[in-house]
Design an enzyme around this catalytic site. Sequence first.
Site, mmCIF file in Angstrom:
data_model
loop_
_atom_site.group_PDB
_atom_site.id
_atom_site.type_symbol
_atom_site.label_atom_id
_atom_site.label_comp_id
_atom_site.label_asym_id
_atom_site.label_seq_id
_atom_site.Cartn_x
_atom_site.Cartn_y
_atom_site.Cartn_z
ATOM 1 N N ASP A 1 32.426 -11.633 79.650
ATOM 2 C CA ASP A 1 33.405 -12.835 79.214
ATOM 3 C C ASP A 1 34.981 -11.930 79.503
ATOM 4 O O ASP A 1 35.100 -11.351 78.384
ATOM 5 C CB ASP A 1 32.635 -14.109 78.517
ATOM 6 N N GLY B 1 37.322 -22.630 86.093
ATOM 7 C CA GLY B 1 36.859 -20.993 86.315
ATOM 8 C C GLY B 1 36.887 -20.252 85.428
ATOM 9 O O GLY B 1 37.710 -20.818 84.027
ATOM 10 N N ASP C 1 40.418 -19.372 84.674
ATOM 11 C CA ASP C 1 41.642 -19.600 84.480
ATOM 12 C C ASP C 1 41.551 -20.473 83.186
ATOM 13 O O ASP C 1 42.546 -20.509 82.079
ATOM 14 C CB ASP C 1 42.925 -19.977 86.112
ATOM 15 N N GLY D 1 36.693 -16.758 93.758
ATOM 16 C CA GLY D 1 36.462 -18.835 93.003
ATOM 17 C C GLY D 1 36.163 -19.826 93.770
ATOM 18 O O GLY D 1 36.341 -19.101 94.435
ATOM 19 N N TYR E 1 39.296 -20.474 95.565
ATOM 20 C CA TYR E 1 39.854 -19.484 96.303
ATOM 21 C C TYR E 1 39.657 -19.447 97.854
ATOM 22 O O TYR E 1 40.240 -19.014 98.956
ATOM 23 C CB TYR E 1 41.037 -19.167 96.093
#
Length: 180
Positions: free
Chosen positions: A11, A33, A35, A124, A126
């Site tokens: 993480d 995601g 972000d 992700g 994108y």
Amino acid sequence: MKPQIEVVVGDITTMEVDVIVNAANPSLMGGGGVDGAIHRAAGPQLLEACKTVRQQQGECAPGHAVITIAGDLPAKAVIHAVGPVWQGGENHEARTLQDAYLNCLRLAAANGYKTLAFPAISTGVYGYPKAAAAEIAVDTVSEFLTRKPLPERVYFVCYDEENAQLYQRLLIQRGLTPDA
């Protein structure tokens, strides 16, 4: 000297580094995601900092990056990088992704940060192909680190073992592992 690059499965919000990179969207207002995870973990201060940046500069264009406080994260700062949306590869996506990584590295160096953690930018929602994105990331970072004193160490933080193996294979192929 060989660039100091490590691959970590985990993480990114828990990384104890000087600065973490957020795979942001142009609005800088959080999203899904990584972000969304970074915004949640950092708390409301991060959103306020992003709002201030946005008021001063407008949206952050693909390939660009901005730096803010880290809020409740263990890092000292967050660099928000906007990667390209994959459109098949004919719209300068590779160059834009490379620019996103370079701009993060430049911001980290300009602020004197020694350690930096990257997620897999643009892979992700994108939709950038993971293997191609990993290659751009590893090559851009390793080239930068061989020419500049800062940052001293970069981590590629992957959310799963499969992604981590892509990065690890590239580091081995390029002779960038500590024992290579």
